[in-house]
Structure formats: structure tokens, C-alpha cells
Design a protein around this motif. Structure first.
Motif, PDB file in Angstrom:
ATOM      1  N   ILE A 515      85.282  53.397  41.728  1.00  0.00           N
ATOM      2  CA  ILE A 515      84.984  53.776  40.337  1.00  0.00           C
ATOM      3  C   ILE A 515      83.478  53.692  40.082  1.00  0.00           C
ATOM      4  N   LYS A 516      82.864  52.606  40.562  1.00  0.00           N
ATOM      5  CA  LYS A 516      81.416  52.446  40.343  1.00  0.00           C
ATOM      6  C   LYS A 516      80.619  53.502  41.107  1.00  0.00           C
ATOM      7  N   LEU A 517      81.083  53.830  42.321  1.00  0.00           N
ATOM      8  CA  LEU A 517      80.382  54.840  43.126  1.00  0.00           C
ATOM      9  C   LEU A 517      80.428  56.213  42.469  1.00  0.00           C
ATOM     10  N   ILE A 518      81.613  56.623  41.993  1.00  0.00           N
ATOM     11  CA  ILE A 518      81.739  57.970  41.411  1.00  0.00           C
ATOM     12  C   ILE A 518      80.956  58.040  40.102  1.00  0.00           C
ATOM     13  N   ARG A 519      80.883  56.895  39.405  1.00  0.00           N
ATOM     14  CA  ARG A 519      80.133  56.871  38.142  1.00  0.00           C
ATOM     15  C   ARG A 519      78.638  57.068  38.414  1.00  0.00           C
ATOM     16  N   ALA A 520      78.139  56.380  39.448  1.00  0.00           N
ATOM     17  CA  ALA A 520      76.714  56.522  39.815  1.00  0.00           C
ATOM     18  C   ALA A 520      76.424  57.952  40.275  1.00  0.00           C
ATOM     19  N   GLU A 521      77.378  58.538  41.017  1.00  0.00           N
ATOM     20  CA  GLU A 521      77.192  59.893  41.558  1.00  0.00           C
ATOM     21  C   GLU A 521      77.137  60.933  40.435  1.00  0.00           C
ATOM     22  N   ILE A 522      78.026  60.771  39.441  1.00  0.00           N
ATOM     23  CA  ILE A 522      78.057  61.775  38.350  1.00  0.00           C
ATOM     24  C   ILE A 522      76.804  61.645  37.485  1.00  0.00           C
ATOM     25  N   MET A 523      76.297  60.417  37.328  1.00  0.00           N
ATOM     26  CA  MET A 523      75.063  60.227  36.544  1.00  0.00           C
ATOM     27  C   MET A 523      73.907  60.971  37.210  1.00  0.00           C
ATOM     28  N   SER A 529      71.270  68.273  36.486  1.00  0.00           N
ATOM     29  CA  SER A 529      71.663  69.479  35.750  1.00  0.00           C
ATOM     30  C   SER A 529      70.955  69.610  34.410  1.00  0.00           C
ATOM     31  N   GLY A 530      70.058  68.681  34.096  1.00  0.00           N
ATOM     32  CA  GLY A 530      69.230  68.868  32.905  1.00  0.00           C
ATOM     33  C   GLY A 530      69.507  67.935  31.745  1.00  0.00           C
ATOM     34  N   ALA A 531      70.400  66.931  31.920  1.00  0.00           N
ATOM     35  CA  ALA A 531      70.702  66.033  30.789  1.00  0.00           C
ATOM     36  C   ALA A 531      69.705  64.884  30.744  1.00  0.00           C
ATOM     37  N   ASN A 532      69.426  64.414  29.539  1.00  0.00           N
ATOM     38  CA  ASN A 532      68.617  63.221  29.363  1.00  0.00           C
ATOM     39  C   ASN A 532      69.548  62.011  29.564  1.00  0.00           C
ATOM     40  N   THR A 535      71.495  59.978  26.945  1.00  0.00           N
ATOM     41  CA  THR A 535      72.494  60.619  26.062  1.00  0.00           C
ATOM     42  C   THR A 535      73.844  60.796  26.766  1.00  0.00           C
ATOM     43  N   VAL A 536      73.919  60.366  28.031  1.00  0.00           N
ATOM     44  CA  VAL A 536      75.104  60.726  28.830  1.00  0.00           C
ATOM     45  C   VAL A 536      76.290  59.811  28.548  1.00  0.00           C
ATOM     46  N   ASP A 537      77.450  60.440  28.420  1.00  0.00           N
ATOM     47  CA  ASP A 537      78.741  59.767  28.269  1.00  0.00           C
ATOM     48  C   ASP A 537      79.558  60.062  29.510  1.00  0.00           C
ATOM     49  N   VAL A 538      80.148  59.049  30.135  1.00  0.00           N
ATOM     50  CA  VAL A 538      80.965  59.291  31.334  1.00  0.00           C
ATOM     51  C   VAL A 538      82.403  58.869  31.061  1.00  0.00           C
ATOM     52  N   THR A 539      83.341  59.721  31.445  1.00  0.00           N
ATOM     53  CA  THR A 539      84.763  59.366  31.365  1.00  0.00           C
ATOM     54  C   THR A 539      85.316  59.364  32.782  1.00  0.00           C
ATOM     55  N   ILE A 540      86.043  58.319  33.130  1.00  0.00           N
ATOM     56  CA  ILE A 540      86.687  58.239  34.447  1.00  0.00           C
ATOM     57  C   ILE A 540      88.191  58.404  34.256  1.00  0.00           C
ATOM     58  N   ILE A 552      83.928  62.690  34.549  1.00  0.00           N
ATOM     59  CA  ILE A 552      83.412  63.783  33.707  1.00  0.00           C
ATOM     60  C   ILE A 552      82.247  63.213  32.901  1.00  0.00           C
ATOM     61  N   ALA A 553      81.119  63.900  32.946  1.00  0.00           N
ATOM     62  CA  ALA A 553      79.951  63.420  32.201  1.00  0.00           C
ATOM     63  C   ALA A 553      79.471  64.503  31.251  1.00  0.00           C
ATOM     64  N   THR A 554      79.112  64.106  30.024  1.00  0.00           N
ATOM     65  CA  THR A 554      78.480  65.049  29.092  1.00  0.00           C
ATOM     66  C   THR A 554      77.219  64.383  28.546  1.00  0.00           C
ATOM     67  N   GLY A 555      76.233  65.205  28.279  1.00  0.00           N
ATOM     68  CA  GLY A 555      74.995  64.674  27.721  1.00  0.00           C
ATOM     69  C   GLY A 555      74.214  65.811  27.091  1.00  0.00           C
ATOM     70  N   SER A 556      73.118  65.488  26.409  1.00  0.00           N
ATOM     71  CA  SER A 556      72.329  66.569  25.827  1.00  0.00           C
ATOM     72  C   SER A 556      70.978  66.628  26.532  1.00  0.00           C
ATOM     73  N   THR A 557      70.261  67.727  26.299  1.00  0.00           N
ATOM     74  CA  THR A 557      69.022  67.939  27.048  1.00  0.00           C
ATOM     75  C   THR A 557      67.866  67.158  26.441  1.00  0.00           C
TER      76      THR A 557
END
Length: 714
Positions: A515-523, A529-532, A535-540, A552-557
Motif C-alpha cells: 500500500i505504501k509503495l503504490i501510494r509513493a508511486e502514484i504521487m 503529469s503536472g499536479a502540484n 493539492t494531491v488526494d490519493v485513494t487506495i 487513484i490520485a487527483t490534484g490541481s496544477t
């Protein structure tokens, strides 16, 4: 525009390219521009993007430095697949030992039929991984290119665990100036056949998309804009243009995602069905608990590992033409006025329809006949669904699809008398056929996503939203609304989109380390991909049935709150919304707890059975955000308000109380945690250990006294 910070969204459609300028603070739409898509220009659609950027900037006095975000959505990948306008792909398959035989057949995906008679052509070579010398690789690539391949896909069994061999093949191809991609770049899931197929579809799009991406990026730079150009993805997010060059498949179906993304920015939709209605077709998608529904996309009837919005498309729309036979209306669509090269009857002046007569036209070879109306001067117009909706007064006065009522009346009177009925009866018959076709899909989606029919809102978007949605809502007894700025909803969705990334891996029994590895990888990936980062939110998510670990990660630029804080709803209104969502009276619905943007409501109900001898207490729980969107609702759910420092005692014992023990195992409850701006979905967790490890990772930066809400159910 002064010192306003501006977001620009551009939507490149098959017919028109649209652009909007949006205020970055208030999200108000400041300007909208539409122009024909430049398919035939030597710079292709990029030329239209340059022109529309220049126009929106000059008309509104926007300086390059004012632009904080610029993104475009494109139907190019989807159209290329529909039209078979794709590159030929050479697959170099690899595997060894016991896997060699299956890998040989699974990497050979054959030609993929994209549309009737249109194929994505593939060529295949296989090398045993043990014999993978540079010479063997060069030979295989040489043979694939000689057969006609334009792009190379490297695909090896288990490359998701170690992509070294795929990378060697990709490097060898690129060193001779050939585009290449590997299965591991597209998906980290096991399943060699589906992974290879997804990589092949991706590769077939690379040459064309590279060309457009390079030209578009150049255009933005020429305009002096320093903000990085973002491109819409099929799951409603955006990514940087560098990522598009590697994974153009992610832009497939992105046009469909943009509309619902735009609607969610403006409309407070908890559970609903969104219809983006154009001239030729309607795209239908589901919103549940304020979120859009996503599934694996198919290409040519084959499953891929591409996660995209679940959008169903039907050829029923504003321009759908009418078929008649045996004195009645027999069908609506699938052809539209646009395809037949005719104007709509409801958008012309009545002087063009003097002495009307009914005619028939067959738009394409082999098509049935569709009805037209001809005026004394010989002008011919299509009778359309938009005309029927206008005649029946379903389209509001100020709507984009509102037509000329006098012309509409003349045309439908002519059709009515031709069929021996009133104009209204003819229009109603056409409307009913259209509604029946669309409702067949709607009912299927309601079933698929277990939506509560009493709480659904039908939301109309696109230029013809009001043609279909009000009439359907009235006939079927649903609430409805037409989205704000409906004709430009997709373009607004592009301009407002968040950066999004996703990783899926095949993991059996995910551990805290996984879980920790995939979280670091998605960050790392989303920042690329251009996110600040801040601002990033991660859902596992853990799908234990299919052994999939998903991040899944979402964030704004840029640094900005993702919220429209100005839209906060008073608590007395939230109570009414919660009561409606839970199907309970407002006087029995109470606000039980609040934390950050979240408000938790409960309504208790006593059910009596056995002539009133047995009483059962039901607890209905709903969680709303500050904008009044219902994000969770459930009967027989239990809740707890606690502080972060009490996770290991109060929350742990609450979880224990709601765990069901049997001889075989302990079943932990499905759990959601709400705090600050975050809704943490832990429903995929199978064990207490998994749940606590994600909770620890997600809350490590929270203060000890932060308030949290937990809701659980079995």
C-alpha cells in the motif's frame, strides 16, 4: 480583464472547436467562442486550436501571463479508432520456460476490428527471453518493419514485475527513429493478452497523436503562454502533453468525460443520470454519491485495461430524423439532419415553408426513408426530434435549442395531416419513441448501479439537452434540470478538470508495504503529469476478488482550494436534502455530527411486525458535503465522531463492535472515514490490518485533535 487569473478550456469536436475562458477564483465563465474544426488544414486540428486561443485572448484582453491553466479535450483518438485511421503495429512478444508457449499466443492479438471493414493491423514476432540479444531484437524489429509495421509494441510475460526486456526492445526501436511502447507502460495488471491488446491500441494512436500534440504545444508556446498545456483523459481528469505522447489511449472517450465533469462543477447532483445531447447522438452517464461511474473500456468488442467513464451512446438527439410507414410514425433516428445535409425545420423562417409538402429522403445508400418538408420555393428541411420538442413546448424560451414556433407549427401540421392526425399527436408519437429508446438504456444503468429511482435527477447537457430531458422526466416521473451553460458544458469540463492518474497492480493479499509503495508511486506519477504535490488526494482501493490493488490520485496544477466555498448551503436546507435522500420526514432527520466539509445526518425509524409485537429500529444515515451533495446514504449504518488521537482506542473498539465473527473468519464492516476535505473509502479492505495501514498513511499529517467521522455497515 485586468489582473484576473484565467483558465482556458478547448474542446475539439468532429464539427466545431469550442473554447471558454473561466475566472480561476470564482469559476465564472467569462467568454465562449465556437468555430469550425480545422480537419483539412495542413496543421490539422492544431491550427484551429491556435486560432481559437488567439481569438479568445484578443476579444477579452487576456495577456499570456494571465493564463494559469490551459487544457484541451479531443475526439481525435476516438475518431481515429471509429474510422480505422490508425498506424500498423508490430508486436515483439517475449517469454521463457513454461510460459513461452502461452506467451507466444497471448502476445499475438491478431487484427482488431474497429468498425465494419476497418481493422487495426498487427504483425507478430516472438523471442524466447533467454535468447534476447541486441542482434535478435534488431532482427525482429527489422522483419516487423519490413512487413509494414509503423510502431513497435514490446510485450513480455510478467513485465509488470520487471520491465527490463521491454525497455531494451523500446530503446532498440527508438534508436532507429521508430515509435515504441511497452505493455508495462499502459497497465501493471497481470493478464498478458489484455495488457498486450491495450498496448497495441495505444501504439496505433501514437504517430497521429504525436503530430497533433507537438503542433498544439508549439501553438501554445507561440501565443506566449507559459502554463503547461494539459489534455483531457477518459476518466474526467487531465494529464500533461508529455504523458499523452506515451499514452494517447488515455484520451480515447475523453470528450464524453468532459461533459459530466463540467456538469458536476456547476450542478449539485447527488444521484443522477447525465445526458449530453448533441445533434446526432446522446451520451448517457451515471452519477452516484456525487461521483461519476468508471469501468473498463472496450475496443472492437474486446476488453482493455483502460479505465474510463461508463458512457453509453445512442443515436437519439436533437437532429434525429423521423421515419413513417402505414400512416404512422415508425421510428426516430438513427440518422440526423446533419448526416442528410439538411437544415432543421424549427430553425428556419416561416417564409421558407409556404405551401408545405411532405417528402422522403434516404440520407445514405441502403438507408430507410426519412420525412422532409418542402416549401413552395423548393427548400427542403428535416423533421426532427428538436422540432417535436419545440412544438410540445418542452424547450424553454431562452434555451439554445428553442426554435421558431411558427415554422415548427407549419412543418408538423403538414406531417400531421399527411398521417391523418394532429401536429401534437405526431410530435408526441415521435417523442415517445425517442424516450422509449433512451429509457431502455437508463433502466439498465439504474439496475447496474442500484440507483434509488425516487432520488434520481435527470440532467441535460449539450446543445439539445432540453430537447430530450424535460419530456422524458415528465413522462417517466423524474426530477430534472438543464445544466448551466449546457451547450458549452464539455468545454467547461475541460477548463475545470483536475490532474488525474491511476495505477492498478495484481497483488494477492495486499500488505502495508504494498500500500505504501503504490501510494509513493502514484504521487511521483501525478506530479510528473503536472499536479502540484500539495493539492494531491490519493485513494487506495483493494479488489480482493480479482486481486487488484488500485491507487487513484487527483490534484490541481496550482495551489488553490478545490472547493467553491461560496456555494456553502445553510444547515436547515441540508436537513431537507438529507431527509429526501433517506426517504424520511424532515422532523425525524437530525444533524448528528459535522467535521470539515462533512455533515452527518441520521433518521431513526421503528418498524413493527407480527401485529406490532416485534419492533425493529432502523438507522438511516446520510453524509452531505457543504454544497448539499449527498455523498453517502445507507440504511442500517452506524457512525462515530472521534479525534485522530483516538484512532487506536475509540475507533478501534467501534470497528470491533461492528465486526461479525463466524467459525471461519472475522468480517470487518464496510467503512468510510470523513475529515477535513477528504472522504476516505475503505470498503475494499478485507482485514483490520489493511484498513489501519491505509488510515495511518492517509492521516499521518493530520493534527492529533482533528475531528473525524466514521460510518460503517455490513
Amino acid at each position: 480583464m485586468g489582473n484576473k487569473q484565467i483558465r482556458i478550456g478547448i474542446d475539439v469536436g468532429g464539427t466545431f472547436t469550442d473554447a471558454v475562458a473561466i475566472d480561476n477564483e470564482t469559476f465564472e465563465v467569462l467568454s465562449k467562442v465556437k468555430m469550425p474544426t480545422t480537419h483539412h488544414d495542413e496543421r490539422g486540428v492544431a491550427s484551429g486550436i491556435v486560432q481559437i486561443i488567439q481569438r479568445i485572448m484578443s476579444e477579452n484582453g487576456i495577456q499570456p501571463e494571465d493564463i494559469k491553466f490551459i487544457a484541451h479535450g479531443t475526439t481525435q483518438a476516438t475518431n481515429a479508432l471509429l474510422e480505422g485511421d490508425v498506424a500498423r503495429v508490430g508486436i515483439l512478444g517475449m517469454g521463457t520456460g513454461l510460459d513461452a508457449r502461452s506467451a507466444r499466443s497471448e502476445t499475438n492479438v491478431a487484427n482488431i476490428e474497429l468498425a465494419a471493414g476497418k481493422y487495426l493491423t498487427t504483425y507478430h514476432k516472438f523471442i524466447d527471453s533467454k535468447e534476447l540479444t541486441r542482434e535478435a531484437i534488431d532482427d525482429a524489429i527489422e522483419q516487423l518493419l519490413a512487413e509494414g509495421a509503423e510502431v513497435i509494441v514490446a510485450s513480455e510475460a510478467y513485465s509488470v514485475d520487471d520491465p527490463a526486456n521491454e525497455l531494451r526492445v523500446m530503446e532498440a526501436a527508438r534508436s532507429r527513429g521508430v515509435y515504441a511502447t511497452g505493455g508495462h507502460e499502459i497497465s501493471q495488471l497481470y493478464g498478458l493478452k489484455t495488457r498486450t491488446r491495450t498496448a497495441v491500441v495505444n501504439a496505433s494512436l501514437i504517430p497521429k497523436m504525436m503530430e497533433t500534440a507537438n503542433m498544439t504545444e508549439q501553438a501554445v508556446k507561440e501565443a506566449g503562454i507559459t502554463s503547461q498545456l494539459m489534455i483531457m483523459r477518459c476518466d474526467g481528469g487531465v494529464m500533461s502533453i508529455d504523458e499523452v505522447r506515451k499514452r494517447p489511449i488515455l484520451t480515447m472517450l475523453s470528450g464524453l468525460a468532459a461533459g459530466v465533469a463540467g456538469a458536476l462543477m456547476y450542478e449539485k447532483i447527488s444521484d443522477g443520470i447525465f445526458f449530453e445531447v448533441g445533434g446526432t447522438s446522446v451520451d448517457i452517464s451515471v452519477i452516484k454519491n456525487g461521483k461519476v461511474m468508471i469501468e473498463n473500456a472496450q475496443v472492437g468488442g474486446h476488453k482493455t485495461y483502460l479505465r474510463s467513464l461508463d458512457v453509453r451512446t445512442l443515436a437519439v438527439a436533437g437532429g434525429s430524423m423521423i421515419q413513417i410507414g402505414a400512416g404512422k410514425i415508425t421510428d426516430v433516428g438513427p440518422r440526423s439532419a446533419h448526416i442528410a445535409g439538411l437544415e432543421y425545420e424549427c430553425f428556419t423562417g416561416k417564409e421558407n415553408l409556404q405551401q408545405p409538402s411532405i417528402g422522403l429522403v434516404s440520407p445514405r445508400k441502403g438507408d430507410p426513408d426519412y420525412v422532409t418538408v418542402r416549401g413552395a420555393e423548393g427548400h427542403e428541411y428535416a423533421l426532427t426530434l428538436a422540432g417535436a420538442a419545440n412544438l410540445l413546448n418542452h424547450v424553454p424560451d431562452d434555451d439554445y435549442a428553442r426554435g421558431n414556433m411558427e415554422s415548427t407549427r407549419i412543418a408538423w401540421d403538414a406531417l400531421g395531416s399527411h398521417l391523418g392526425m394532429s401536429a401534437e399527436e405526431a410530435a408526441r408519437a415521435a417523442m415517445d419513441i425517442a424516450i422509449r429508446k433512451v429509457m431502455a438504456v437508463v433502466n439498465q444503468m439504474i439496475g447496474d448501479y442500484e440507483l434509488d429511482t425516487g432520488f434520481i435527477t435527470l440532467v441535460g447537457g449539450g446543445g439539445s439537452g432540453a430537447v430530450l430531458v424535460p419530456a422524458m422526466a415528465a413522462k417517466e416521473g423524474f426530477k430534472h434540470q438543464i445544466a448551466n451553460n449546457a451547450p458549452y458544458i464539455s468545454t467547461i469540463g475541460v477548463g475545470m478538470a483536475m490532474v488525474r492518474e491511476q495505477i492498478e497492480k495484481t497483488v494477492v493479499g495486499a500488505t502495508e508495504r504494498d500500500i505504501k509503495l503504490i501510494r509513493a508511486e502514484i504521487m511521483e506519477k501525478i506530479v510528473q503529469s503536472g499536479a502540484n504535490e500539495s493539492t494531491v488526494d490519493v485513494t487506495i482501493e483493494i479488489d480482493s476478488q480479482r486481486n487488484i490493488l488500485r491507487a487513484i490520485a487527483t490534484g490541481s496544477t496550482e495551489l488553490r482550494s478545490k472547493d467553491l466555498a461560496s456555494r456553502e448551503v445553510p444547515v436547515n436546507e441540508l436537513v431537507l436534502t438529507a431527509a429526501e435522500a433517506l426517504g424520511q420526514p424532515a422532523e425525524r432527520t437530525e444533524l448528528k455530527a459535522a467535521s470539515g466539509r462533512w455533515f452527518l445526518f441520521e433518521s431513526s425509524e421503528v418498524k413493527k411486525s407480527m401485529f406490532g409485537l416485534v419492533k425493529k429500529k432502523l438507522s438511516h444515515v446520510g453524509v452531505l458535503d457543504r454544497e448539499g451533495v449527498v455523498r453517502f446514504k445507507k440504511t442500517n449504518a452506524y457512525h462515530l465522531a472521534f479525534l485522530k488521537k483516538n484512532i487506536d482506542d475509540r475507533f478501534a473498539s467501534f470497528l470491533e463492535e461492528n465486526t461479525v465473527y463466524s467459525d471461519a473468519n472475522a468480517t470487518i464492516p464496510k467503512t468510510f472515514i470523513f475529515y477535513k476535505e477528504k472522504m476516505l473509502d475503505l470498503t475494499g479492505m478485507q482485514t483490520k490490518e489493511q484498513l489501519f495501514s491505509i488510515l495511518e498513511v492517509e492521516t499521518q499529517l493530520l493534527e492529533d485533535n482533528s475531528e473525524m467521522l466514521a460510518v460503517v455497515y455490513q
